[in-house]
Design a protein around this motif. Sequence first.
Motif, PDB file in Angstrom:
ATOM      1  N   GLU A   1      58.869  36.503  49.743  1.00  0.00           N
ATOM      2  CA  GLU A   1      58.175  35.469  50.498  1.00  0.00           C
ATOM      3  C   GLU A   1      56.783  35.225  49.926  1.00  0.00           C
ATOM      4  O   GLU A   1      56.310  34.086  49.852  1.00  0.00           O
ATOM      5  N   LEU A   2      56.128  36.314  49.510  1.00  0.00           N
ATOM      6  CA  LEU A   2      54.810  36.187  48.889  1.00  0.00           C
ATOM      7  C   LEU A   2      54.886  35.301  47.648  1.00  0.00           C
ATOM      8  O   LEU A   2      54.077  34.382  47.470  1.00  0.00           O
ATOM      9  N   ILE A   3      55.850  35.569  46.781  1.00  0.00           N
ATOM     10  CA  ILE A   3      56.003  34.796  45.542  1.00  0.00           C
ATOM     11  C   ILE A   3      56.351  33.344  45.865  1.00  0.00           C
ATOM     12  O   ILE A   3      55.815  32.411  45.255  1.00  0.00           O
ATOM     13  N   LYS A   4      57.211  33.147  46.855  1.00  0.00           N
ATOM     14  CA  LYS A   4      57.583  31.791  47.258  1.00  0.00           C
ATOM     15  C   LYS A   4      56.359  31.013  47.739  1.00  0.00           C
ATOM     16  O   LYS A   4      56.144  29.847  47.360  1.00  0.00           O
ATOM     17  N   ASN A   5      55.521  31.648  48.571  1.00  0.00           N
ATOM     18  CA  ASN A   5      54.319  30.997  49.082  1.00  0.00           C
ATOM     19  C   ASN A   5      53.342  30.674  47.954  1.00  0.00           C
ATOM     20  O   ASN A   5      52.748  29.604  47.916  1.00  0.00           O
ATOM     21  N   ARG A   6      53.185  31.651  47.022  1.00  0.00           N
ATOM     22  CA  ARG A   6      52.270  31.435  45.910  1.00  0.00           C
ATOM     23  C   ARG A   6      52.763  30.306  45.003  1.00  0.00           C
ATOM     24  O   ARG A   6      51.975  29.483  44.542  1.00  0.00           O
ATOM     25  N   ARG A   7      54.071  30.252  44.763  1.00  0.00           N
ATOM     26  CA  ARG A   7      54.625  29.195  43.915  1.00  0.00           C
ATOM     27  C   ARG A   7      54.431  27.832  44.575  1.00  0.00           C
ATOM     28  O   ARG A   7      54.052  26.859  43.911  1.00  0.00           O
ATOM     29  N   LYS A   8      54.676  27.751  45.890  1.00  0.00           N
ATOM     30  CA  LYS A   8      54.506  26.494  46.615  1.00  0.00           C
ATOM     31  C   LYS A   8      53.055  26.035  46.552  1.00  0.00           C
ATOM     32  O   LYS A   8      52.773  24.848  46.311  1.00  0.00           O
TER      33      LYS A   8
ATOM     34  N   ALA B   1      50.820  26.846  44.307  1.00  0.00           N
ATOM     35  CA  ALA B   1      50.484  26.457  42.931  1.00  0.00           C
ATOM     36  C   ALA B   1      50.997  25.051  42.629  1.00  0.00           C
ATOM     37  O   ALA B   1      50.297  24.235  42.016  1.00  0.00           O
ATOM     38  N   GLU B   2      52.228  24.739  43.073  1.00  0.00           N
ATOM     39  CA  GLU B   2      52.790  23.412  42.837  1.00  0.00           C
ATOM     40  C   GLU B   2      51.971  22.337  43.559  1.00  0.00           C
ATOM     41  O   GLU B   2      51.730  21.251  43.023  1.00  0.00           O
TER      42      GLU B   2
END
Length: 275
Positions: A77-84, A86-87
Motif C-alpha cells: 500500500e505504501l508503494i501504491k500510494n507513493r507511485r500515485k 509521483a504520477e
Amino acid sequence: MKETILETLKNLNFTEYEAKAYLTLLEDSPLTGYAVAKNSGVPRSKIYEVLENLTIRGDILVSPGNTPQYTPVPAKELIKNRRKKAEENFELAEKSLAEFERSENDRGNIWNIMGRSEILDKVKDCIVSAKKRILLEIWKEEFEELESELRHAAKRGVTVTIITYGKIVSDFANVYHHYMGDKITEEYGGRWIVISGDDSEVVAGIVSLSEDSRAAWTMHVGLVMPITEFVIHDLYLMEIMEKHRELLEESFGKNLVNLRKKFSIHPDFKKHYVK
C-alpha cells in the motif's frame, strides 16, 4: 539487506529516522513510541516527532489511548500510494511547465483574430482568466453577449470597470457612460472593443464588421502598457467631464468637438479607420 532497504526508503523521501522507524514497525507492530525508539535506534527525543510526520503522511497508523500504539501501512500500500503521488506530481509538472512555456511565448507575440464571434470568444477567455481587474471599453451590443462572464468575474472578486457607448445598466460593475454616447459610432464609422485583464493581457479591435471584424490579442508589454493606459486616460476624461463639462465645452465646444477637429487629418473631421 536492511541497509539497502533503508536507502530505498530514503529514495522515497523518508528521512533516515523515518525509514528506521517504519522498518522497525514492519518487523514488529503495534508498538509504543518508546518501543519504536528502543528497537530502531531513533533517539527518544526525536521519536514522537518522527512518528507524527509518518502519521500525517499516511505511512503509519496510530491507535488512540493513554499509550498510543503505532502500526505501519503495509509495504504494498505504501508503494501504491507513493507511485500515485509521483504520477500526480508528474502530471502537474507537465501541465504547469507547458502552461508556463506557452505563457512565456505569448508574452512575446501579437496574435491576429478575425471575425466578430472569434474576437468575443477571446475576450471571454480574458475575462475568465482575470483575477484582479478588468478594464473594458464596449458598446451595448457586445456587452449583452459578455454580461454573464463579466458578472461571474465580479462574483470572484474581480473589479470590473466599463466605459460604455450607449446605455448600459449594471449592478456589478463600475460603469462610465461616454459623454458622446452613440454619436461616436457615426464619427468613427464602427464599434470597437478594448479589454485589459490584470494589466497583463489585452484584446483590442473592431467588432462591427461581422466576419471582417479584426482584433489583436497580446501579452506583449509593449502593447499591454499603452492600451491599458489608454483606457485609464479615458476614465480620467470621464471623471473630468462629469465634474467640469460646462467649463470644458465653453473652451472646446460641445462634446469637445474643437479638440477632435484640431487633431483630425480628414476634411470632414471624421475618422476613417474603417474603409
